[in-house]
Motif scaffolding. Structure first.
Motif, PDB file in Angstrom:
ATOM      1  N   TRP A 371       4.389 -18.554  14.982  1.00 30.33           N
ATOM      2  CA  TRP A 371       4.036 -19.631  13.959  1.00 30.33           C
ATOM      3  C   TRP A 371       4.132 -19.212  12.318  1.00 30.33           C
ATOM      4  N   LYS A 372       3.863 -17.869  12.175  1.00 25.63           N
ATOM      5  CA  LYS A 372       4.169 -17.416  10.924  1.00 25.63           C
ATOM      6  C   LYS A 372       5.634 -17.665  10.295  1.00 25.63           C
ATOM      7  N   HIS A 374       7.550 -20.087  11.652  1.00 29.26           N
ATOM      8  CA  HIS A 374       7.901 -21.450  11.615  1.00 29.26           C
ATOM      9  C   HIS A 374       7.395 -22.020  10.258  1.00 29.26           C
ATOM     10  N   ARG A 375       6.022 -21.407   9.690  1.00 25.27           N
ATOM     11  CA  ARG A 375       5.783 -21.831   8.511  1.00 25.27           C
ATOM     12  C   ARG A 375       6.762 -21.534   7.616  1.00 25.27           C
ATOM     13  N   GLU A 376       7.203 -20.255   7.392  1.00 22.07           N
ATOM     14  CA  GLU A 376       8.224 -20.121   6.365  1.00 22.07           C
ATOM     15  C   GLU A 376       9.571 -20.539   6.512  1.00 22.07           C
ATOM     16  N   GLY A 377       9.744 -21.400   7.669  1.00 23.45           N
ATOM     17  CA  GLY A 377      11.173 -22.137   7.522  1.00 23.45           C
ATOM     18  C   GLY A 377      12.183 -21.637   8.664  1.00 23.45           C
ATOM     19  N   TRP A 431       9.277 -22.726  22.944  1.00 19.60           N
ATOM     20  CA  TRP A 431       9.877 -22.850  21.729  1.00 19.60           C
ATOM     21  C   TRP A 431      11.365 -23.066  21.934  1.00 19.60           C
TER      22      TRP A 431
END
Length: 555
Positions: A371-372, A374-377, A431
């Motif tokens: 998730w980290k 994912h949030r960073e692209g 995922w």
């Protein structure tokens, strides 16, 4: 109680290094090519391996000797001379470890003959009920005799039990070996009775107390089954369970023995050693006033252990050989199983995560990492399981399940149907990010379950070298009679396509030659480390694969 653990390689958290010398053959005629026949070359290599082994044995560097013969057998499977020397070296190494282990010394100092016999019986029952294949009871008895014979030659063993050698014990051992060879042992009950009689004979013949011999029979019975089954002292059992949980009481360091010192391989962030400013490459040369030159590195390493809140005094040399004396308090240290989580190519959105082992916290740690990223692209992901020795089978299944939407992840098969399991993927929570997995020859066990599932389902691209090839499952069984346990091979595992992993490993899709030295990450000021693909050929190849895949998807 039984804990399933998809085993750790026979090295605990130690890496013993050895130097393998090679002969250089000069040509007979200048400028001419001389072809050495394969048979002659093989004989020369075997002789050289045995010479190096002789040197290690003469210097009583048993841990390094074990590693040396294991490597020799991997390169030359089935060579009897290597197998015999590995057995003997392993017994020397294990006995040396046990006789500096406070929990084992407490057991050996208090256990009586009947309890020692019952402990042996309990271990044989677990072998009978759970071991992956029918045991050879004669072999286990004979190996027990060999272990006692080896122990008799170890000074720590002799001093502990006040053994006084007045006559040559070899004729007694030789006679007992012959007795075991001529009597057929049909069951664990027969083995228990014969061990009791042999222990009594050794007590009267060479002076070894019967309970002590029975303990050696017990340890050898497990340790002789295969490379991964082992007797665990109370302290070792605690260490294994702590590895499963992902925490332990200690200084927060990983060590290796080198040049009569304890060299720090890594320092866990936030642990006592980290707080004291110790760095990888520093060398511990004294523990509580005892020089590592005066005692074995095994003994020194055991002196680093202790109860939470206790203090140990060290003398440490840094890279410039400057000495520092310091006092460190042992604390409970959390061991991260997932680290170096970062976007390593912002232009392409390539994420990177390294899994160092599979433990109880790995599933939640991996969720947080994904998730980290994912949030960073994150648009593509590299999962690095190089040098990952394994861990919990269920943890590796949970991680594979994050990327495989359906079908089998791994199956296990044992001698008992109770050990037969088929682990399936679940579509929910999958995922779908493009995936690359890095493996090498030290990716073992649970790492191979994960890599094998990704390969067989064509869910991602494997990059690196063929994995270790440890395709077996171990159970951890605490014992009821003593403060101890056993690690016992209970099953073998197979990839989704039914491929056995044992001795074969998992083959990469993209093969990268092994580097002499791999640097996976480097620090950048006080920030998180960044991955350095310029000094890591395997990672560089993975980056190329990721960029190519993303470029093709954009067309």
């Amino acid at each position: 109680m039984q804990s399933k653990i998809d085993a750790f390689r026979f090295r605990s958290r130690w890496n013993f290094l050895f130097l393998l010398a090679t002969a250089v053959l000069a040509p007979v005629v200048a400028h001419a090519q001389v072809r050495i026949p394969d048979a002659a070359r093989n004989v020369a290599e075997v002789e050289q391996t045995l010479r190096v082994g002789d040197q290690l044995e003469d210097q009583r560097r048993w841990g390094e000797a074990v590693t040396h013969y294991e490597k020799a057998l991997k390169e030359n499977p089935g060579r009897r001379e290597f197998e015999d020397r590995l057995v003997t070296s392993r017994f020397h190494y294990q006995i040396g470890r046990r006789y500096v282990d406070s929990s084992f010394l407490e057991t050996v100092g208090t256990i009586g003959e009947q309890d020692a016999l019952d402990l042996y019986g309990e271990v044989l029952l677990k072998v009978h009920a759970h071991y992956v294949q029918p045991p050879n009871w004669n072999l286990l008895l004979d190996r027990g005799l060999t272990a006692i014979e080896v122990a008799f030659s170890e000074s720590a063993f002799a001093e502990r039990h006040r053994l006084v050698v007045t006559t040559n014990p070899q004729p007694t051992f030789r006679q007992l070996h012959q007795s075991v060879a001529t009597q057929r042992v049909y069951s664990r009950h027969d083995a228990r009775q014969q061990a009791f009689e042999l222990a009594r004979t050794l007590q009267s013949g060479v002076g070894i107390p019967a309970p002590v011999s029975l303990l050696e029979f017990t340890c050898a019975a497990i340790g002789s089954l295969d490379d991964y089954s082992a007797f665990l002292t109370g302290n070792q059992l605690d260490d294994v369970l702590a590895q499963i949980e992902g925490n332990f009481v200690g200084l927060g360091i990983e060590l290796k023995a080198e040049d009569e010192a304890l060299q720090l391989v890594s320092v866990i962030s936030g642990g006592p050693a980290d707080q004291a400013g110790l760095k990888a490459g520093d060398r511990i040369v004294e523990v509580d006033g005892r020089s590592t030159r005066e005692i074995s590195t095994d003994a020194a390493a055991d002196m680093l252990k202790g109860v939470e809140g206790s203090v140990v005094e060290l003398v440490v040399l840094d890279a410039s050989d400057a000495a520092r004396r310091m006092r460190l308090k042992r604390m409970r240290v959390e061991v991260p199983s997932v680290d170096q989580v970062s976007i390593i190519d912002p232009d392409y959105g390539v994420g990177y995560v390294r899994i160092t082992s599979f433990q109880k916290t790995t599933n939640s740690d991996m969720d947080a990492a994904l998730w980290k990223l994912h949030r960073e692209g994150m648009r593509s992901l590299i999962v690095d399981v190089r040098s990952n020795p394994g861990g919990l089978l269920t943890a590796s299944v949970e991680v594979a399940d994050k990327f495989v939407s359906q079908g089998s992840i791994v199956s296990t098969r044992g001698r008992s149907s109770a050990e037969d399991f088929d682990y399936k993927a679940h579509k929910v929570g999958t995922w779908r990010v493009p995936l690359i997995v890095l493996i090498d020859s030290d990716s073992a066990s649970a790492s191979e379950i994960f890599a094998g599932a990704i390969r067989d389902h064509r869910r991602g691209t494997l990059v690196g070298q063929r994995s270790y090839g440890k395709g077996s499952v171990q159970g951890i069984f605490p014992l009821s009679i003593a403060n101890a346990g056993v690690r016992l091979t209970t099953a073998k595992f197979y990839s989704p396509a039914g491929h056995p992993i044992s001795r074969r490993g998992v083959h990469p899709d993209v093969v990268v030659a092994m580097e002499d030295r791999q640097v996976v990450a480097k620090p950048v000021d006080d920030r998180l480390p960044i991955v350095d693909d310029q000094s890591d050929n395997t990672l560089a190849a993975a980056m190329q694969v990721a960029r190519k895949q993303l470029s093709q998807r954009q067309r």
